[in-house]
Design a protein around this motif. Structure first.
Motif, short mmCIF file in Angstrom:
data_model
loop_
_atom_site.label_atom_id
_atom_site.label_comp_id
_atom_site.label_asym_id
_atom_site.label_seq_id
_atom_site.Cartn_x
_atom_site.Cartn_y
_atom_site.Cartn_z
N SER A 1 -19.09 0.75 30.24
CA SER A 1 -19.90 1.47 31.22
C SER A 1 -19.43 1.18 32.65
O SER A 1 -19.33 2.09 33.48
CB SER A 1 -21.38 1.07 31.08
N LYS A 2 -19.11 -0.09 32.92
CA LYS A 2 -18.63 -0.43 34.26
C LYS A 2 -17.27 0.21 34.53
O LYS A 2 -16.98 0.66 35.65
CB LYS A 2 -18.55 -1.95 34.41
N LEU B 1 -17.94 3.81 35.36
CA LEU B 1 -18.50 3.92 36.71
C LEU B 1 -17.42 3.75 37.78
O LEU B 1 -17.42 4.45 38.80
CB LEU B 1 -19.61 2.87 36.90
N GLU C 1 -26.14 5.97 43.91
CA GLU C 1 -26.58 6.08 42.52
C GLU C 1 -25.68 5.26 41.59
O GLU C 1 -26.17 4.59 40.67
CB GLU C 1 -26.56 7.55 42.10
N LEU C 2 -24.37 5.30 41.85
CA LEU C 2 -23.45 4.52 41.03
C LEU C 2 -23.66 3.03 41.22
O LEU C 2 -23.60 2.25 40.26
CB LEU C 2 -22.00 4.89 41.38
N LEU D 1 -26.50 1.50 42.06
CA LEU D 1 -27.74 1.11 41.39
C LEU D 1 -27.54 1.04 39.88
O LEU D 1 -28.05 0.13 39.21
CB LEU D 1 -28.85 2.11 41.72
N GLU D 2 -26.77 2.00 39.34
CA GLU D 2 -26.53 1.99 37.90
C GLU D 2 -25.68 0.79 37.50
O GLU D 2 -25.93 0.13 36.49
CB GLU D 2 -25.84 3.29 37.47
N GLU D 3 -24.67 0.46 38.32
CA GLU D 3 -23.81 -0.67 37.99
C GLU D 3 -24.55 -2.00 38.09
O GLU D 3 -24.26 -2.95 37.36
CB GLU D 3 -22.57 -0.68 38.89
N SER D 4 -25.53 -2.05 39.01
CA SER D 4 -26.30 -3.30 39.16
C SER D 4 -27.07 -3.64 37.89
O SER D 4 -27.42 -4.79 37.65
CB SER D 4 -27.26 -3.19 40.34
N ARG D 5 -27.36 -2.63 37.05
CA ARG D 5 -28.05 -2.89 35.78
C ARG D 5 -27.18 -3.67 34.82
O ARG D 5 -27.67 -4.30 33.87
CB ARG D 5 -28.45 -1.57 35.12
N TYR D 6 -25.87 -3.64 35.04
CA TYR D 6 -24.95 -4.26 34.09
C TYR D 6 -24.50 -5.65 34.52
O TYR D 6 -23.53 -6.19 33.97
CB TYR D 6 -23.73 -3.36 33.87
#
Length: 536
Positions: free
Chosen positions: A492-493, A496, A523-524, A526-531
């Motif tokens: 996923s990373k 991204l 947005e990218l 914030l999404e990457e911070s989840r990982y």
């Protein structure tokens, strides 16, 4: 107009020098794996002898009115109320009992071993150096995985002993002006009013701000409001002749607990980021200013004492303060453990943890500001010991901050308390419960929806199931789930990063604007911070 412009340019140069120092030496501290407060103090000390660095006097009003409220508020925001309440007796022994013991010990020592300081002047010196600064200690503790209970005690002590230390300073100045100590009843009455009124003021302000928060959901506005609150609490407490420090702490604790319900996720991310940057800058400036005070400290004391005498005073007083803290902390924590067992509390402070707590009695800018705030004239007569009090305080800060700060990692490792990082049982259980409830919700919704969008439900449920298995007790399934999760995160990373590269390429080719890039980039991010991986 010209003079005003020159003053403004001088102020700009001072601010620029301080910010450059904070940024540059914080990077060096990170590379050296040394707490940045220590590096900044030493850097300020070295640079204070340079003719090219502006001399910046420490104004105590600046410390108390500008730096102290947000730093206290930020610290209170990170404290856990449950642990704060459970450690109440320990904190009282340290923030009240240890402060009083330190003041008395320094007064007795000064009266017997330093001819320039009688008992009254020694009492004032004890009040000045009675408060600790836990910033450097807790930064090392977090990095080395010190038990959370020890960190909670250190943070709680540093929040509360500021108020009792300032009360002791008030009594010391009154002792010199009036010539006698207040009665025990007067002292207790004043302490009670300071504590109770300060807490009430802080909680009332927290209730009002919490009510206002229901109508606000705007990141920049929330950041500004969160900056206003600590100053308002401090000023309100001072206006009420109570403890502005405790007003800020009480308000911070209340707002921290309520923030989980009135902050939206986006606002919470913005406020947290803004406060992390602000507290880092303020802490950095404060510790840099400590080191830069050397010329002023020497100017006040030079000629009255020999260098050898001054060095001896600084070393002896520092050793005595460390000894006083150890003498108080070890039996006090044993007493707290005994009281805790009577109350049925399971958590107790071990002997090794008590040694670490005893070794973290570092002094900081509040002590130096208190020393500088001592008036040069008392009862219309010059107060001779003032300069010596300022010098000894400065010496104590340097010795305790540098010596104890640099040796603390070795002490922690030697006692076998390092390396306790990762997820604790309580956090693991909380995550399991939260994931199980989330899965229950998703399954119920899938059942209600039938076959409509079933693939979407299966995809989300599968991700939650893998995260739950990663927390399980079955080591084989846990290892497999962790490996699968890490593979998903890695892929996923990578995807991204490819998205981000494509956006930057299109921006550089002129196919999209910078505004479009920033919108998608956020947005990218914030999404990457989840990982971001957390070791379990």
């Amino acid at each position: 107009m010209v003079a005003s412009a020159e003053s403004l340019h001088a102020l700009e140069r001072v601010v620029l020098v301080l910010l450059v120092m904070v940024a540059a030496f914080a990077v060096i501290a990170h590379r050296l794996k040394v707490p940045y407060p220590i590096v900044l103090v030493l850097a300020g000390l070295v640079l204070s002898f340079s003719q090219h660095v502006p001399h910046i006097p420490l104004d105590p009003n600046l410390v108390f009115a500008i730096f102290l409220p947000p730093l206290l508020y930020g610290s209170a925001w990170t404290v856990s109320w449950r642990e704060f309440r459970q450690n109440a007796f320990v904190l009282a022994l340290l923030a009240v009992g240890l402060v009083g013991f330190t003041v008395w010990g320094v007064a007795e020592f000064s009266d017997r071993f330093i001819t320039a300081l009688d008992w009254k002047a020694g009492f004032l010196l004890g009040a000045v150096v009675s408060t600790t600064d836990a910033i450097a200690a807790t930064s090392v503790a977090h990095a080395l995985g010190l038990p959370r209970r020890v960190v909670d005690i250190l943070e709680g002590e540093s929040l509360l002993n500021d108020a009792t230390g300032l009360l002791a300073l008030e009594i010391g100045l009154s002792l010199l002006a009036r010539g006698d100590l207040p009665t025990v009843g007067e002292g207790l009455a004043r302490l009670t009013y300071l504590i109770v009124a300060g807490l009430v003021v802080g909680l009332l302000l927290g209730v009002v701000v919490g009510w206002l928060e229901r109508y606000i959901d705007n990141g920049p506005v929330e950041v500004v409001l969160s900056l206003i609150v600590p100053y308002a609490a401090y000023l309100a407490g001072e206006e009420a002749k109570a403890s502005g420090v405790l007003a800020v702490v009480a308000c911070g604790l209340y707002m921290s607990r309520r923030s989980a319900t009135f902050f939206s996720p986006g606002v919470r991310i913005q406020v947290k980021g803004a406060w992390e940057a602000m507290t880092f800058v303020l802490n950095g400036i404060v510790f840099a200013l400590i080191g830069l005070q050397m010329p002023y400290v020497l100017a006040g004391i030079r000629g009255d004492y020999s260098i050898l005498t001054l060095v001896r005073y600084g070393a002896v007083f520092s050793a005595m303060l460390i000894a006083l803290r150890m003498v108080w902390v070890l039996p006090a924590l044993k007493l707290a453990n005994f009281i805790g067992r009577l109350q049925g509390l399971k958590k107790a402070t071990s002997g090794r943890e008590s040694l670490v707590i005893g070794w973290t009695g570092m002094r900081g800018v509040l002590a130096l500001a208190a020393a500088v705030s001592v008036p040069e004239m008392i009862n219309d007569k010059p107060f001779g010991p003032r300069n010596l009090i300022v010098f000894v305080t400065f010496s104590v800060i340097l010795v305790t901050l540098v010596l104890q700060g640099l040796t603390l990692p070795s002490v922690i490792r030697a006692l076998g308390l390092a390396g306790q990082t990762g997820m604790g049982p309580e956090e693991r259980n909380a995550r399991k419960v939260a994931l199980e409830e989330a899965l229950e919700y998703l399954r119920s919704k899938r059942h209600e929806a039938g076959e409509v969008h079933s693939h979407a439900f299966e995809d989300v449920i599968d991700r939650y199931r893998r995260r739950l298995e990663a927390l399980g007790e079955d080591e084989a399934r846990k290892e497999s789930a962790v490996e699968t999760t890490q593979t998903v995160i890695r892929l996923s990373k990578g995807a991204l990063r490819r998205q981000r590269s494509a956006m930057i390429r299109m921006r550089n080719e002129g196919r999209i604007s910078d505004d479009v890039l920033r919108t998608v980039e956020r947005e990218l991010d914030l999404e990457e911070s989840r990982y971001l991986l957390r070791k379990s």
